[in-house]
Design a protein around this motif. Structure first.
Motif, PDB file in Angstrom:
ATOM      1  N   TYR A   1      -8.317  -5.243  -0.942  1.00 37.69           N
ATOM      2  CA  TYR A   1      -9.273  -4.297  -0.381  1.00 37.69           C
ATOM      3  C   TYR A   1     -10.563  -5.004   0.028  1.00 37.69           C
ATOM      4  O   TYR A   1     -11.114  -4.778   1.109  1.00 37.69           O
ATOM      5  CB  TYR A   1      -9.546  -3.190  -1.403  1.00 37.69           C
ATOM      6  CG  TYR A   1     -10.581  -2.186  -0.969  1.00 37.69           C
ATOM      7  CD1 TYR A   1     -10.283  -1.213  -0.022  1.00 37.69           C
ATOM      8  CD2 TYR A   1     -11.869  -2.210  -1.503  1.00 37.69           C
ATOM      9  CE1 TYR A   1     -11.231  -0.290   0.376  1.00 37.69           C
ATOM     10  CE2 TYR A   1     -12.823  -1.293  -1.109  1.00 37.69           C
ATOM     11  CZ  TYR A   1     -12.502  -0.333  -0.170  1.00 37.69           C
ATOM     12  OH  TYR A   1     -13.455   0.566   0.226  1.00 37.69           O
TER      13      TYR A   1
ATOM     14  N   VAL B   1       0.806  -1.212   0.000  1.00 37.29           N
ATOM     15  CA  VAL B   1       0.000   0.000   0.000  1.00 37.29           C
ATOM     16  C   VAL B   1       0.839   1.263   0.000  1.00 37.29           C
ATOM     17  O   VAL B   1       0.532   2.240  -0.680  1.00 37.29           O
ATOM     18  CB  VAL B   1      -0.945  -0.002   1.218  1.00 37.29           C
ATOM     19  CG1 VAL B   1      -1.887   1.169   1.136  1.00 37.29           C
ATOM     20  CG2 VAL B   1      -1.695  -1.321   1.280  1.00 37.29           C
TER      21      VAL B   1
ATOM     22  N   HIS C   1     -13.090   3.185  -8.726  1.00 37.06           N
ATOM     23  CA  HIS C   1     -12.824   2.270  -7.622  1.00 37.06           C
ATOM     24  C   HIS C   1     -14.073   1.454  -7.300  1.00 37.06           C
ATOM     25  O   HIS C   1     -14.034   0.235  -7.153  1.00 37.06           O
ATOM     26  CB  HIS C   1     -12.391   3.057  -6.385  1.00 37.06           C
ATOM     27  CG  HIS C   1     -12.037   2.195  -5.222  1.00 37.06           C
ATOM     28  ND1 HIS C   1     -12.480   2.440  -3.945  1.00 37.06           N
ATOM     29  CD2 HIS C   1     -11.289   1.072  -5.154  1.00 37.06           C
ATOM     30  CE1 HIS C   1     -12.008   1.490  -3.141  1.00 37.06           C
ATOM     31  NE2 HIS C   1     -11.285   0.664  -3.840  1.00 37.06           N
TER      32      HIS C   1
ATOM     33  N   LEU D   1      -4.238   1.530  -6.957  1.00 36.45           N
ATOM     34  CA  LEU D   1      -5.559   1.249  -6.369  1.00 36.45           C
ATOM     35  C   LEU D   1      -6.379   0.278  -7.197  1.00 36.45           C
ATOM     36  O   LEU D   1      -7.170  -0.502  -6.657  1.00 36.45           O
ATOM     37  CB  LEU D   1      -6.315   2.580  -6.245  1.00 36.45           C
ATOM     38  CG  LEU D   1      -7.640   2.582  -5.516  1.00 36.45           C
ATOM     39  CD1 LEU D   1      -7.410   2.301  -4.040  1.00 36.45           C
ATOM     40  CD2 LEU D   1      -8.355   3.922  -5.702  1.00 36.45           C
TER      41      LEU D   1
ATOM     42  N   VAL E   1     -14.327  -2.574  -7.512  1.00 40.81           N
ATOM     43  CA  VAL E   1     -14.521  -3.359  -6.302  1.00 40.81           C
ATOM     44  C   VAL E   1     -15.780  -4.213  -6.411  1.00 40.81           C
ATOM     45  O   VAL E   1     -15.875  -5.289  -5.821  1.00 40.81           O
ATOM     46  CB  VAL E   1     -14.550  -2.385  -5.104  1.00 40.81           C
ATOM     47  CG1 VAL E   1     -15.375  -2.945  -3.984  1.00 40.81           C
ATOM     48  CG2 VAL E   1     -13.131  -2.080  -4.656  1.00 40.81           C
TER      49      VAL E   1
ATOM     50  N   THR F   1      -7.491  -4.716  -5.530  1.00 39.07           N
ATOM     51  CA  THR F   1      -8.947  -4.866  -5.328  1.00 39.07           C
ATOM     52  C   THR F   1      -9.233  -6.078  -4.465  1.00 39.07           C
ATOM     53  O   THR F   1     -10.072  -6.023  -3.564  1.00 39.07           O
ATOM     54  CB  THR F   1      -9.690  -5.024  -6.670  1.00 39.07           C
ATOM     55  OG1 THR F   1      -8.779  -4.949  -7.741  1.00 39.07           O
ATOM     56  CG2 THR F   1     -10.732  -3.961  -6.813  1.00 39.07           C
TER      57      THR F   1
END
Lengths: 213, 213, 213, 213
Positions: C114, C77, C177, C105, C181, C111
């Motif tokens: 996340y 990250v 994003h 990201l 996601v 993904t």
DNA sequence: AATGAATGAGAGTTCATTCAT
DNA sequence: GATGAATGAACTCTCATTCAT
């Protein structure tokens, strides 16, 4: 009074019809899936009714199965040995009988039913007993009776006609029933059955024809 | 290195033994209850272990069953036809062979196993196939081989030795296998078996002895 | 003494390497299957080792997961916001930064990671906290710092640079994003990312450029 | 006939109510534990019924989850964007809309549901798709429509209203949604939401107000 | 008599974890 | 330290059966 009687009768008729319908479905399902794998839900849904209704007619799966076995024994197995034995040449007569026996014995429904019976007979001997007496036993008796009459006419020579009858039936199904039941061969054609039947009759008569002394 | 090899061997031996133990229990349980009614929980508890352990050895019930079938086919069925056919009189030879076949065929474990196979073969033909090829098929071949040699010696006359072999085996088991499998009669005594074997051999030879022309 | 120290060191190095290997597998497995669906057996077998070994390094699945999260936070990250912000035109600088942020990201692994974090953060807030502080929080701080310096140079006008930084990042990821996601769009191309980054920078500067009074 | 219809209706009503009850429990349990960790046993026991009953309504866990997702999409997500956009000042209108969006988006149930969706979308893209189309997609469209009408009135200047709408929503949730979903901040107060909404609207309008040429 | 919702025991299977070797 | 067999609890799902309507 009259009306109530008629009602009863009508109901009873309807009830009988429904029962038959259930047994019809049960036959298909038990044959296709075996006792354990067949489910009451499945039978009920194929019937187009509810499980509750099913249980109104048969109070348990076991009872439905028993009724199915009895039903099949009555309506299917007996017929194989029914036709009259006419003619004069023992080979012809035995070949004809063998043909009918094989036709009944090797049919798809018969193999499925036989498997069902064999499987359940391990846990419940009365199933095997009922099946045996409903058909095979009568068949053997019938062949034995014929052999006795043929012996009386001097056409065959046998010390024990019941054993000879069993031997005959053993010859008839030899190599076929076994393979059918193990699902190794498909249902034979009518021609194959006829040939097998005749061969068995000939082999049998060679063994049991009276010997010239 | 040596140590690790020994470890492997030891572990592997223990594992093999455990596997055998499981198959032993599986035999009992499947024979007694049939495939569907046998439960993995039951097998595990009879084993004195947990279900998890069972699944470490066989990754599904189906696989355990398949292993059981193979195991039984290998260790049980084959032996019936193994012993050498010695002697000179075809009746004696065939009677001896028939005796061994019947002894193996009518034993309690054999009947239970046969029922299992028949029942499962309906849904899964490969089960029947595997069983047939592991034993019965070889047995027929063996009898046919003998008949051919006997024919070469002029002791019998047959157009088709394979069919004759099947007929012989049909005679041998006639009336017995059927009733055993339907759970109608108990395991016959050695004497009964011997008598039946001899009778079948005699009947067969009456049918297949060369005719004086 | 020396030898034992060296042994320790060697072992410790080997141990560290093994640990890294485990974390590498864990990353793949957790990313692909999620926490609950990932199994220790699977990780162990992918590792080519035994479950026992796995448990020598991490004393529970939870602990392995925690180590994985920390590992990813540290090594993945942080990098997004690392490169220096050079140049003079705020649009160029912000666009460059946005490009790096978006690239990091929207990558597949990002993904997946996340999603993992979001899912676990519901049951264990410290997971979300750890993730936030390892990367996003620093990123916001970094953007805010830049905005303050730009404000000092009279290039932008903002009452609250932290909020402005958050708004900037909101603009940057807007529409992308979210869809990534939810697995609605694939990883965008470098060109798409560059265009989006520039547009966000321009929009932001239109809103925050000092007004002529 | 009438009676049977009434019966059907009554049953159907009861069935519908039960179904709703199950979905209610499912919402709580899935939200609290996630898909994988939620167990059908748990749901059944919270329902005060048996697992069998649960499976009468939903034939698998997957199906129950899908029904839950659809239910939530229909009853929860859609409402955020429903209210009419009245007023004249674009800032007021956008601020009002942002307020409603944020209120819906940041509620506890919404965050939990969103996490669930994100987590499952990794393994099953249709989940993410269904969610996106049930709400967010419509929301973006609605904002874009408004922006187009405002542009027609000369109130804003944008080359691409859909992208502008996405940017607006990016600004609106900037810094909040992310932290909510990572479980870093609690549900904001109505005042905080109102302030954020207004700020986003103002920032947006500074960027998109027509420039004096 | 017919329905179909409800039940609960039990099926096959998986898995994190432990422990003797 | 490494192994992998053993464990047992928990999981999803099925089914024969009951019962209020």
């Amino acid at each position: 009074m009259v009306k109530s009687l008629m009602n009863e009768k009508r109901l009873s008729v309807a009830r009988g019809a429904r029962r038959e319908a259930i047994l019809g479905i049960a036959r298909e399902v038990f044959s296709a899936e075996g006792y354990a794998a067949a489910s009451m839900s499945h039978i009920a849904s194929r019937l187009g009714g509810s499980k509750g209704t099913l249980y109104n007619y048969f109070k348990s799966k076991e009872e439905l199965f028993a009724a199915h076995v009895q039903d099949q024994c009555e309506c299917r197995v007996a017929e194989a040995f029914a036709p009259p034995l006419v003619g004069d040449d023992p080979v012809d007569i035995l070949a004809g009988l063998a043909e009918r026996v094989l036709t009944a014995l090797l049919a798809d429904e018969a193999t499925a039913f036989y498997s069902l019976i064999v499987s359940e007979a391990q846990r419940n001997p009365s199933v095997g007993q009922a099946f045996y007496e409903s058909g095979p036993s009568k068949g053997i008796r019938r062949v034995a009776d014929y052999l006795e009459s043929a012996q009386a006419k001097g056409q065959i020579a046998s010390d024990d006609c019941v054993m000879a009858a069993e031997e005959f039936l053993g010859l008839v199904q030899s190599g076929l029933h076994f393979k059918r039941v193990l699902n190794i061969i498909p249902q034979p054609s009518a021609d194959e059955i006829r040939a097998k039947a005749r061969r068995a009759a000939e082999t049998f008569m060679r063994a049991y024809a009276p010997r010239p002394s």
